[in-house]
Design a protein around this motif. Structure first.
Motif, short mmCIF file in Angstrom:
data_model
loop_
_atom_site.label_atom_id
_atom_site.label_comp_id
_atom_site.label_asym_id
_atom_site.label_seq_id
_atom_site.Cartn_x
_atom_site.Cartn_y
_atom_site.Cartn_z
N THR A 17 30.13 -3.58 62.64
CA THR A 17 28.88 -3.44 62.44
C THR A 17 27.81 -5.07 62.63
O THR A 17 28.71 -5.74 62.35
CB THR A 17 28.42 -2.88 60.97
OG1 THR A 17 29.34 -2.02 60.62
CG2 THR A 17 27.02 -2.56 61.42
N ILE A 54 28.33 -10.01 61.85
CA ILE A 54 29.31 -9.24 62.98
C ILE A 54 30.47 -8.69 61.61
O ILE A 54 30.92 -10.04 60.73
CB ILE A 54 29.98 -9.14 64.06
CG1 ILE A 54 30.71 -8.01 64.65
CG2 ILE A 54 30.86 -10.54 64.39
CD1 ILE A 54 31.57 -8.16 65.90
N SER A 55 30.71 -7.60 61.03
CA SER A 55 31.36 -7.53 60.14
C SER A 55 32.71 -7.86 60.16
O SER A 55 33.50 -7.63 59.13
CB SER A 55 31.31 -5.54 59.68
OG SER A 55 31.59 -4.86 60.92
N THR A 90 25.04 -7.31 63.06
CA THR A 90 23.54 -6.83 61.93
C THR A 90 22.51 -7.53 62.18
O THR A 90 23.08 -9.67 62.58
CB THR A 90 24.05 -7.05 60.27
OG1 THR A 90 24.19 -6.37 59.44
CG2 THR A 90 22.54 -6.80 59.14
N THR A 129 36.47 -0.83 65.34
CA THR A 129 34.49 -1.12 66.08
C THR A 129 33.98 -2.13 64.44
O THR A 129 34.75 -2.51 62.96
CB THR A 129 33.42 0.41 65.45
OG1 THR A 129 33.82 0.70 64.50
CG2 THR A 129 34.25 1.37 66.52
#
Length: 178
Positions: A153, A141-142, A155, A151
């Motif tokens: 991202t 997770i970013s 991956t 939010t």
């Protein structure tokens, strides 16, 4: 033998001809063709390996078969028919193997034909691949600290190319978000 012109000690001339009985010559050594029924083996699959000799042989056994046992196993040899020319065995790949280069070879040194001609050298199957390693995924997770309105991202990185992966495969029960 043509007896015309042949004389015995008393001077009697031979006539006609005489031949030996029929006989055969076989100095050709045993040969084998090795085929595998599936050139791409994946998890849960097996393949039939067929050993087809040019003529009936004796002395052929699993000890004459060479392959990388760390990648798979070969079952017992089964004669096909009663003429001693064709044999089969089941090849089972081991789990968690990825290998593009595989063959099954026969060492012909221990094999003989009916006339006693011993085999020499070896014969090999065509190449086949094994992929019994199941896909694995790493999820990152970013942003590890999200606040209201932010939010991140997510991956999903698979160990190999996959098909059929959709949003429905993602378990969000502990995600506290969408």
């Amino acid at each position: 033998v043509n007896l015309a012109g042949v004389l015995d000690a008393q001077g009697n001339a031979g006539t006609g001809s005489v031949s030996s009985g029929n006989f055969s010559i076989d100095t050709k050594r045993p040969e084998v063709t090795v085929t595998i029924s599936d050139e791409r083996l994946s998890a849960g699959e097996t393949a039939t390996v067929t050993f087809t000799f040019r003529e009936s042989v004796t002395g052929f056994g699993t000890e004459d078969i060479q392959y990388d046992t760390s990648k798979g196993t070969l079952g017992a040899l089964t004669a096909v028919g009663t003429d001693g020319k064709v044999w089969t065995a089941t090849y089972t790949p081991r789990p968690d193997i990825e290998s593009a280069d595989n063959t099954i070879r026969v060492n012909l040194a221990g094999v003989q034909d009916a006339q006693g001609n011993a085999g020499t050298g070896s014969a090999s199957s065509g190449n086949f691949s094994i992929d019994t390693k199941r896909p694995e995924v790493t999820v990152t997770i970013s942003d590890n600290r999200l606040t209201a309105g932010e939010t991140a991202t997510v991956t999903f990185t698979f160990s190999k190319s996959v098909t059929g992966f959709t949003k429905d495969d993602i378990d969000l029960t502990l995600a506290n978000g969408t």
